[in-house]
Design an enzyme around this catalytic site. Structure first.
Site, PDB file in Angstrom:
ATOM      1  N   ALA B  37      56.676 -11.960  18.675  1.00 24.20           N
ATOM      2  CA  ALA B  37      57.742 -12.887  18.040  1.00 24.20           C
ATOM      3  C   ALA B  37      57.653 -13.395  19.500  1.00 24.20           C
ATOM      4  CB  ALA B  37      59.121 -12.822  17.949  1.00 24.20           C
ATOM      5  N   THR B  38      58.004 -14.663  19.222  1.00 23.21           N
ATOM      6  CA  THR B  38      57.654 -15.363  20.949  1.00 23.21           C
ATOM      7  C   THR B  38      58.675 -16.672  21.021  1.00 23.21           C
ATOM      8  OG1 THR B  38      56.274 -14.452  21.936  1.00 23.21           O
ATOM      9  CG2 THR B  38      55.880 -16.491  22.428  1.00 23.21           C
ATOM     10  N   THR B  39      59.134 -17.489  22.085  1.00 22.21           N
ATOM     11  CA  THR B  39      58.602 -18.332  21.956  1.00 22.21           C
ATOM     12  C   THR B  39      58.170 -18.611  23.450  1.00 22.21           C
ATOM     13  OG1 THR B  39      61.302 -18.807  21.167  1.00 22.21           O
ATOM     14  CG2 THR B  39      59.838 -20.656  22.388  1.00 22.21           C
ATOM     15  N   SER B 176      57.672 -17.693  17.088  1.00 26.46           N
ATOM     16  CA  SER B 176      58.755 -17.807  15.963  1.00 26.46           C
ATOM     17  C   SER B 176      60.047 -18.704  16.613  1.00 26.46           C
ATOM     18  CB  SER B 176      59.724 -16.186  15.664  1.00 26.46           C
ATOM     19  OG  SER B 176      59.685 -15.542  16.992  1.00 26.46           O
TER      20      SER B 176
END
Lengths: 246, 257
Positions: B37-39, B176
């Protein structure tokens, strides 16, 4: 031949003589540790003589271009494999040479039915402080010598190399400016290629400076710089004479 | 690849001669809880490309850490932003770092931008079994310098998890939290003043930090930016002169403008 010890010794001695003869006209290379980094210098006829090996490591040398290339590739392969399987911090000149390059050169030199490597090399590793810098002189027969900091010469013949080394040790003592050091190294280069004495009869500084400028005008002066403090992992950068202030 | 074949300047074939697989494929009967999960995103601004990412790693509903650097300097002219499973993504970054430098040093010339872009696509394709199992999905962003033009021009690429590569126009995002900020980026690009591509450095960094703040509002798996707790993003720039990092201190300064 190999079953007779005397003839084997003679063959090895002949090889040594052969290699020295082949290297006779080779142009010397230098490395000097300074407060801000390590300067490598060589003068060639178009073929590169100063190379980046790894993040903190560089090589300069003289000899047959194909042989220098083989050693360079072997060192780069070993350094990058070591870095990938362990970490970049684990790549050390001591291990690279002691367990990699030197045994290979020695084996090759003593296998008298194969062609010997025609090389004389200098390797450098930049440390966090000048006293942590490592310079290494690697010979065609696998013999090597480490030195912490200072200046180091690689020439084709042992006697002139020792004379140049002694003169540079004195001449560069206390010098920290990169331009000044490069100038003195080029003076030593000129004296070596012109067979000038380093003791009595050493030409005046102005003559030495005019000498290197005239002799190098038709050739390529290569300068490599390993920067001590850099935001990048790769510390090596090639320099032009102008960038070095010359 | 034949383990005995060494292609000049190709680090992967050097590894193969030593029988070292860079991204080993280990099938398992049960999938572990993935850290993910990341931006991450990149957009063109007036001086080049800005690439940024939050610093949170999660495993399920657990926050593993808020100190991950997801924007990685691959070499002096390339950046990688990782989204997906860090174990695989960090290994890919390490393979690329070593491969690009190995090629440059051994061949005495830098790898071209198309070759760098394909090198990452190749790693993603080789990761296909893990992607299909759903335990090693990586969807990265890449920025590199096109040195065939003068001055060198920064370019942005994005990939799908199977290794397809696409060149981006203006901006791109992954992870995400990317859905939220893609909307903001699209709005700003169409109606904003200035548009991201017209922003100066200070404006671009401030905009990037605000994008991450917005993403973290809607995505619990994206770590936000909080000056009060000295929590900032990883922000790197790619200009025609190469890669540059924006430190936490600089980010703090730009936020106050």
């Amino acid at each position: 031949m190999t079953e007779e010890p005397y003839r084997w010794l003679e063959a090895v001695a002949n090889r040594r003589e052969y290699v020295r003869e082949q290297l006779k006209r080779g142009s010397p290379a230098f490395a000097a540790s300074l407060p801000d980094g390590i300067l490598l210098l060589a003068v060639g006829g178009g073929q590169s003589k100063v190379f980046e090996l790894f993040d903190r490591h560089a090589l300069a040398g003289l000899g047959h271009p194909a042989d220098i290339e083989k050693i360079r590739q072997a060192a780069i392969d070993a350094a990058h494999t070591e870095s990938f399987t362990r970490a970049p911090e684990d790549v050390s000149l001591r291990r690279l040479v002691s367990f990699g390059l030197s045994p290979q050169l020695k084996t090759n030199f003593e296998q008298i039915f194969t062609a010997p490597f025609l090389v004389e090399l200098l390797l450098a590793e930049i440390g966090n402080a000048p006293e942590k810098d490592l310079l290494l002189r690697l010979h065609f027969d696998g013999g090597f010598r480490f030195q912490a900091g200072g200046v180091m010469v690689a020439a084709s013949q042992p006697e002139p190399e020792a004379a140049a080394q002694a003169w540079l040790n004195g001449s560069l003592a206390g010098k920290t400016d990169r331009r000044e050091v490069a100038d003195v190294l080029l003076q030593a280069w000129w004296c070596l290629v012109e067979n000038k004495p380093f003791g009595e009869g050493l030409p005046e500084e102005a003559q030495r400076q005019a000498g290197w400028r005239a002799s190098s005008s038709e050739r390529v002066v290569e300068l490599g710089w390993l920067a001590r403090n850099s935001p990048r992992h790769a510390r090596y950068e090639p320099l032009s004479l102008a960038q070095a202030g010359l | 690849m034949n383990p005995g074949t060494l292609i000049a300047g190709d680090f992967m074939s050097l590894l193969a001669t030593h029988k070292l697989a860079p991204v080993p494929i280990v099938p398992a009967s049960t999938a572990p809880v993935q850290t993910q999960a990341t931006t991450v995103f990149a957009f063109e601004f007036a001086e080049g490309v800005l690439m940024a990412g939050d610093r949170r790693a999660t495993a399920g509903n657990v926050i593993v850490t808020d100190r991950v650097d997801k924007v990685i300097e691959i070499d002096a002219t390339s950046l990688l932003a990782i989204a997906g499973v860090p174990a695989t993504a960090f290994e890919m970054a390490r393979v690329l770092q070593t491969s690009f430098e190995y090629y440059r040093r051994s061949q005495l010339q830098p790898l071209s931008l198309p070759a760098k872009v394909r090198a990452l696509a190749r790693l993603l394709r080789e990761n296909l079994p893990m992607t299909m199992q759903g335990v090693g999905v990586v969807a990265p962003l890449f920025a590199g310098l096109d040195q065939t033009v003068s001055p060198a021009k920064p370019q942005i690429y994005f990939y799908d998890p199977l290794g397809a590569q696409f060149q981006s126009v203006d901006y791109v995002a992954s992870g995400s939290g990317s859905g939220t900020i893609r909307s903001v980026l699209s709005f700003q690009e169409q109606y904003g003043s200035p548009r991201p591509s017209q922003m100066k450095l200070g404006e671009a960094v401030k905009f990037a930090l605000r994008l991450l703040m917005v993403a973290s509002e809607f995505d619990s798996a994206t770590g936000g930016v909080n000056p009060a707790t000295q929590t900032y993003a990883t922000i790197k720039l790619l200009r025609s002169s190469g890669v540059e990092s924006i430190t936490d201190q600089q980010q703090s300064g730009f936020l106050k403008i």
